[in-house]
Design an enzyme around this catalytic site. Structure first.
Site, PDB file in Angstrom:
ATOM      1  N   SER A  65       0.547  -1.378  -0.276  1.00 14.09           N
ATOM      2  CA  SER A  65       0.190  -0.384  -0.089  1.00 14.09           C
ATOM      3  C   SER A  65       0.735   1.013   0.190  1.00 14.09           C
ATOM      4  O   SER A  65       1.872   1.739  -0.570  1.00 14.09           O
ATOM      5  CB  SER A  65      -0.885   0.357   0.947  1.00 14.09           C
ATOM      6  OG  SER A  65      -1.469   0.786   1.010  1.00 14.09           O
ATOM      7  N   ALA A 366      -9.809   8.984   8.249  1.00 12.60           N
ATOM      8  CA  ALA A 366      -9.508  10.200   7.922  1.00 12.60           C
ATOM      9  C   ALA A 366      -8.704  10.355   7.062  1.00 12.60           C
ATOM     10  O   ALA A 366      -8.520  10.940   6.122  1.00 12.60           O
ATOM     11  CB  ALA A 366      -9.061  10.897   9.009  1.00 12.60           C
TER      12      ALA A 366
END
Length: 533
Positions: A65, A366
């Site tokens: 990632s 977030a």
């Protein structure tokens, strides 16, 4: 048995370094790529066992990632495209850490505990990101599957969300979509074209020098020129996630290297495997403005709530957040929108499971990782209403747009491409500029920092990770620090993927946040008596 003879022979090609111990965490295994060959082989074994147990196709994604380019990782994908069951996380850790001479014993123990019939043939889907190490590591996964005499399909270069999508399509016999990359592009682009009647000004996309940029180029012809975009950090030069990408933009709160910023124009960044997205822009004075997962969740949930009202559908809509959600977003959702807000522990699996409790659950961390989840009942009601010939034009239009929204969303996991298309569709339908979107509410200033530690397990938390229960005295120190500032809060939590402690601070001014952050760093390092590396 022939199965185990194959495992014994092939495992010698993927030996485990003696003494190496790894933990399957929130995002699977992640570490330096050179330590992962044996892990990948064994995750191929485990994926085949999971496929036999569930009698479904299982996915294995090779990616780290947003981590640096020299790292890599792997995670398993369950039949409906969700994260692997918690019990099997433990099996993954056991199998990975078994020394070479104990591998078969550990494997047989899992087979016995789960009562797996080894006569059943398994199918495993494998995908990888663009890291140099990913091709060899994905081959190790394939070796693991084949050593048990099972089948695999190597999709090669795909985003993480695309592999989640493909697994779900396969296991729903096509009812979720066609199990191919072309099917993915067709489903999302068709829904996007149905929703949008006009094209927004060009969008600037930072691909983090990762797989997302490559897949956006592949998808472009399917969009029928309904989305105009310029692609930066597309992997032709520059390092993966280096000074670019969603994580860099979120944490540093600045534009990525290589993106030409023009005042007032929309920009967004994917992360390395394209499961996160954040938006941002410069105002006329050149100041940077970030629209993170909180802003995205607010935009999408507002849009869906308006459509539900217009369509006359009484469905329970909720937004799921984590401790990292900006306090202003929580206040706006609860008090202005009158939407249910639930806070859970950090990690996609926690958010996803909580979102599934509602008719429609919107969740975004977030950091920009999130999606929308529709219950089967909600989908049926939306589709039924959209097909009702007796509806007024307004209700029918809203119902059809809701149906297209369902198809535009990748419900299996956060998907930067799917989320971007939904955001662009909402902005177009509502006629909003990025500045108008940003002004829906004003974020409280906030900062994050990472403290490298000897043992992240020294910290325990409660209340969805918003309060520390150990070590003794830490929470009292935090309460004393934030009590000095207006609208302030702060928390610490151990990372789920790295040996670091993450610190978050929020207050009414940047100066206050800066002071809280530095004071928190002092308390974390001194109260824990840990080694700062």
């Amino acid at each position: 048995m022939v199965h185990f003879e194959g495992v014994s022979l092939k495992s010698l090609l993927h030996p485990k370094p003696a003494g190496l111990v790894l933990q399957y965490g929130t995002a699977g295994f992640r570490t330096t790529a050179r330590h992962l060959d044996h892990v990948m082989f064994r995750m191929g074994l485990l994926a085949a066992l999971r496929a036999k147990k569930t009698m479904s196709t299982i996915g294995v994604m090779v990616t780290a990632s947003h981590n640096p380019e020299e790292d890599n990782g792997v995670k398993l994908i369950d039949p409906m495209g969700e994260m692997v069951a918690v019990a099997w996380e433990s099996y993954a850790t056991q199998l990975t850490n078994a020394e070479q001479d104990a591998l078969l014993t550990t494997l047989k123990d899992i087979i016995k505990q789960e009562a797996i019939s080894m006569d059943k043939k398994a199918m495993v889907f494998v995908g990888r990101d663009t890291r140099l190490s990913s091709e060899d590591l994905s081959q190790a996964v394939l070796d693991g599957v084949s050593s048990l005499g099972d089948h695999s399909h190597d999709f090669g270069l795909v985003t993480t969300p695309q592999l989640h999508y493909l697994v779900r399509c396969q296991n729903t016999n096509g009812s979720y979509g066609n199990a191919s990359l072309e099917g993915y592009y067709q489903k999302l682009s068709q829904a996007f074209v149905q929703i949008t009647s006009k094209v927004n000004s060009p969008l600037r996309i930072d691909g983090a020098n990762g797989i997302g940029a490559l897949k956006m180029r592949e998808m472009e012809p399917f969009l029928q020129q309904r989305l105009s975009f310029n692609l930066y950090n597309d992997g032709t030069s520059g390092r993966l996630n280096h000074l670019c990408g969603a994580d860099y933009v979120k944490v540093q709160q600045r534009s990525p290297q290589g993106v030409e910023m023009v005042a007032g124009e929309r920009c967004c960044s994917f992360d390395g495997d394209a499961d996160r997205i954040v938006y941002y822009y410069h105002n006329p004075q050149g100041h940077f403005h970030l629209l993170d997962g909180d802003k995205i969740a607010t935009l999408i949930s507002t849009f869906i709530k308006e459509l539900l009202t217009q369509a006359g559908l009484n469905l329970q809509l909720a937004v799921v957040q984590t401790a990292y959600a900006n306090g202003s977003s929580t206040h706006f959702l609860q008090n202005n929108m009158k939407v249910i807000v639930e806070c859970v522990k950090t990690g996609v699996k926690h958010l996803h499971h909580a979102a599934q409790k509602f008719d429609i659950g919107v969740y975004f961390e977030a950091n920009g990782h999130g999606t929308v989840v529709f219950s089967d009942s909600a989908e049926e009601q939306i589709k039924g209403l959209a097909a009702d010939p007796s509806l007024t034009e307004d209700r029918k239009s809203a119902a059809q747009m809701l149906e297209d929204t369902v198809n535009l969303v990748n419900q299996t996991v956060g998907d930067a491409i799917s989320d971007m298309l939904l955001i662009e569709a909402v902005l177009a339908v509502r006629g909003l500029s990025v500045q108008q979107w940003d002004k829906i509410y004003t974020d409280l200033p906030n900062r994050q920092l990472k403290v490298k530690v000897a043992d992240r397990r020294a910290i325990d938390t409660t209340d969805a990770e918003r309060r520390a229960t150990s070590p003794a005295g830490l929470q009292e120190a935090i309460d004393g620090i934030v009590g000095k500032y207006s609208l302030s809060r702060s928390f610490v939590r151990p990372s789920g993927t790295e040996d670091v402690v993450r610190v978050y601070a929020e207050a009414d001014t940047q100066a206050s946040v800066h002071r809280i952050k530095h004071t928190m760093f002092y308390w974390v390092t001194n109260l824990l008596r840990i080694l700062v590396l």
